[in-house]
Write a protein that holds these residues in place. Structure first.
Motif, PDB file in Angstrom:
ATOM      1  N   PRO A 243     -51.072  11.918  56.700  1.00  0.00           N
ATOM      2  CA  PRO A 243     -51.493  13.081  55.895  1.00  0.00           C
ATOM      3  C   PRO A 243     -50.665  13.184  54.611  1.00  0.00           C
ATOM      4  O   PRO A 243     -49.887  14.116  54.414  1.00  0.00           O
ATOM      5  N   ILE A 244     -50.851  12.190  53.758  1.00  0.00           N
ATOM      6  CA  ILE A 244     -50.024  12.048  52.551  1.00  0.00           C
ATOM      7  C   ILE A 244     -50.930  11.960  51.335  1.00  0.00           C
ATOM      8  O   ILE A 244     -51.962  11.302  51.376  1.00  0.00           O
ATOM      9  N   LEU A 334     -48.725  18.481  53.181  1.00  0.00           N
ATOM     10  CA  LEU A 334     -49.209  19.841  52.948  1.00  0.00           C
ATOM     11  C   LEU A 334     -48.186  20.915  53.270  1.00  0.00           C
ATOM     12  O   LEU A 334     -48.363  22.071  52.887  1.00  0.00           O
ATOM     13  N   LEU A 387     -44.934  13.187  63.088  1.00  0.00           N
ATOM     14  CA  LEU A 387     -46.342  13.246  62.684  1.00  0.00           C
ATOM     15  C   LEU A 387     -47.139  14.256  63.514  1.00  0.00           C
ATOM     16  O   LEU A 387     -48.093  14.871  63.020  1.00  0.00           O
ATOM     17  N   PHE A 390     -48.673  18.058  62.696  1.00  0.00           N
ATOM     18  CA  PHE A 390     -49.940  18.439  62.071  1.00  0.00           C
ATOM     19  C   PHE A 390     -51.005  18.750  63.120  1.00  0.00           C
ATOM     20  O   PHE A 390     -51.992  19.406  62.831  1.00  0.00           O
ATOM     21  N   GLU A 391     -50.777  18.259  64.350  1.00  0.00           N
ATOM     22  CA  GLU A 391     -51.694  18.598  65.441  1.00  0.00           C
ATOM     23  C   GLU A 391     -51.237  19.831  66.203  1.00  0.00           C
ATOM     24  O   GLU A 391     -52.045  20.649  66.624  1.00  0.00           O
ATOM     25  N   LEU A 395     -45.750  23.409  61.666  1.00  0.00           N
ATOM     26  CA  LEU A 395     -45.439  22.949  60.311  1.00  0.00           C
ATOM     27  C   LEU A 395     -44.111  23.541  59.844  1.00  0.00           C
ATOM     28  O   LEU A 395     -43.672  24.577  60.341  1.00  0.00           O
TER      29      LEU A 395
END
Ligand code: FAD
Ligand code: ZN
Lengths: 406, 140
Positions: A243-244, A334, A387, A390-391, A395
């Motif tokens: 997610p970049i 994000l 990582l 994000f799931e 955040l």
């Protein structure tokens, strides 16, 4: 400070070996993070049969393009922990690496220009103190005492209403930092291979077993991606997504001046950050270009904007000349926090997403990523930056403290 | 600075526009059925193409209309502009130059759309004159 002598280069820095056909671990990307990772892999985990592969020249990416600001006054516990650990490492590294890279703890101010800024800043000072990070709230008079050239008049568009101040923060000579790490890596037996671009990966099922490069295939049991702006390109080659988003971020310097700027001043609101390099140049940066881009340059209107802000805050700069501008490709997420940890591909690890602020994190990124690569498990400092967040939705939203809008 | 050919207003400076990220990302059809992984995918994962990228732009200080654009993220050449809701045009891709050679002047980004024109919503670089199939017509 600004009159300090630059350190002499040691005579011998690193070898330029041919790549071997196999290594215990391969690190992709010879920027600060890749080099620091290799250093701690060798020093803390005894892994010396390793290579750092760099597609261009050593540290020619963001490492040598950034404005070198080092601080740890982030808002959330997870960030404060990893950036403060980095700052503590910065404090001992010149001695440990036996190379003086002019880490100068001249303090960093983050200016507040609106009531919202003021509230956010005071909250952040409180959060920092609770996390053992040195932080103070300064009123305009105190700001003026620390940095007399700053304009604190209230007749400008966004008057200075106060600032957070971290006295232990500062700057360092970034390319010397890279060379310092590279030299020690080399001493410990690490192969640093330049002009070696990774173009694909070998896999056995879902397990990575090697890398394809423009200098041939290299077999390895472990791959660590430290490719900043290109991490998502490499991830795609390996068969997973990140997610970049990559954006150009630029900086510029003026000609040399007498020492006039004793600290580092950042303003997120009017958007400029300024320090004076050891030799005397004013070093300035601003925001990223809004669009995705892989061009190592930035838009002119961003410079116009940052110069307008700089001249209002520092009227004395009105006649300074811009000598050079350049850009880097930063990898943003994000939540404005990095991604460090395992990937969907077995034995492949990723360290990326440091975006506009990863120079300061270099030693801690290297130390914790080396731990993750060596043991296959997260270090307690990088665990929250996996990582998976994000799931899970856990955040770490550092947009307010990241200081560069993106 | 990019010179962006707005399909409604003609070529204007980038500063008049607002970037909207990747184009063609549909809202999930059955949001209630999505797993956490699928939600993550929808919310946080976007293409980060090195090369020709389909993206959305808003002409915020002009006609205030959204439109889609194909742009090379290495050379910054603009390959096509087309309305929201229409498929991505088929642009045959000239080999991307290395970074640092971006040409963002009028010559390289437009082929004669200096006057506002509603029909000129597809723009191809000189190298691939006949290869776009961008739909004509105003943006929705
Ligand atoms: C203008 C600017 C100002 C900044 N200011 C600051 C600041 O003041 N403070 C701060 O903390 N941070 C700052 N940053 C951010 C910081 O520079 C980065 O977050 C950090 O350098 C990223 O880690 P790195 O050093 O390893 O990246 P890089 O130095 O970019 O290393 C990545 C390397 O990977 C290589 N690579 C890519 N693809 C491949 C491939 N396929 N094969 C082999 N090698 C490959 C690249 O060539 C590159 O050398 C700034 C960045 C920019 C651009
Ligand atoms: Zn318009």
């Amino acid at each position: 400070m600004s009159t300090e002598q630059l350190p002499e280069h040691p005579e011998f820095l690193w070898r330029n070996p041919e790549p071997k056909s196999s290594y215990d671990a391969v690190i992709v990307g010879g920027g600060g993070h890749g080099l620091a990772t290799a250093y701690y892999l060798a020093k803390n985990h005894g892994m010396t049969n390793i290579a750092v592969l760099e597609k261009g020249w050593l540290a020619g990416g963001n490492m040598a393009r950034n404005t070198t600001i080092i601080r740890s006054n982030y808002l959330w516990d997870e960030s404060a922990a990893i950036y403060e650990h980095a700052l503590k490492l910065w404090e001992i590294l010149p001695e440990e690496l036996e190379y003086d890279f002019l880490f100068s703890q001249r303090g960093v101010m983050n200016l507040a220009h609106t009531l919202g800024d003021v509230r956010e800043s005071i909250r952040r000072v409180g959060a920092n103190k609770l996390n053992g990070v040195d932080a103070e709230w300064l009123d305009p008079q105190q700001i003026k005492e620390l940095c007399p050239i700053l304009n604190i008049n209230d007749n400008i568009r966004y008057p200075v209403m106060g600032a957070t101040y971290q006295p232990r923060a500062g700057i360092a000579k970034h390319d010397h930092v890279a060379w310092a790490f590279a030299r020690k890596c080399d001493e410990l037996g690490v192969d640093i291979i330049q002009n070696c671009e990774v173009t694909g990966f070998l896999k056995d099922g879902n397990r990575v077993t090697g890398v394809k490069t423009n200098q041939g295939t290299i077999h390895t049991e472990k791959v660590g991606l430290c490719a900043a702006g290109h991490s998502s390109v490499l991830a795609e080659m390996a068969g997973f997504k990140l997610p970049i988003q990559s954006h150009p971020l630029q900086a510029l310097v003026s000609e040399l001046h007498e020492p006039v700027h004793p600290t580092v001043v950042m303003s997120n609101h009017v958007h400029v950050y300024v320090s004076q390099a050891h030799k005397g140049e004013l070093v300035m940066g601003a925001g990223v270009d809004s669009y995705n881009g892989y061009g190592q340059r930035g838009s002119f209107h961003v410079i116009e904007h940052q110069m307008a802000a700089a001249v209002e805050l520092f009227p004395i700069f009105a006649r300074a000349h811009v000598l050079r501008t350049w850009g880097g490709i930063v990898d943003t997420t994000l939540d404005a926090s990095p991604i460090v940890g395992t990937t969907p591909v077995e034995n492949m690890f990723v360290n990326c997403g440091w975006g506009t602020g990863g120079f300061k994190g270099t030693p801690a990124a290297g130390l914790t990523f080396a731990h993750t690569m060596a043991t296959g498990t997260p270090h307690k400092l990088n665990k929250p930056f996996a990582l998976e967040r994000f799931e899970t939705g856990a955040l770490i939203d550092e947009h307010g403290a990241a200081a560069v809008a993106h | 600075m990019l010179l962006i050919p707005c399909p409604n207003c003609g070529s204007r400076d980038e500063t008049e526009f607002h970037y909207g990220g990747q184009a063609h990302v549909p809202y999930p059809e059955n949001p209630n059925d999505l797993s956490d992984v699928e939600w993550a995918e929808f919310l946080f994962y976007r293409e980060n193409t090195k090369g020709i990228f389909a993206e959305r732009w808003l002409h915020s200080t002009g006609c205030r209309q959204w439109f889609n654009m194909l742009r090379d993220t290495v050379t910054y050449d603009i390959q096509a502009v087309y309305p929201m809701g229409t498929p991505r045009p088929d642009v045959s891709v000239p080999a991307a130059a290395e970074s640092g050679t971006a040409s963002t002047d009028a010559e390289s980004t437009t082929t004669g759309t200096s006057a506002p024109s509603i029909s000129a919503s597809s723009i191809a670089p000189a190298a691939t004159p006949a290869s776009t199939t961008a739909p004509k017509g105003a943006t929705k």
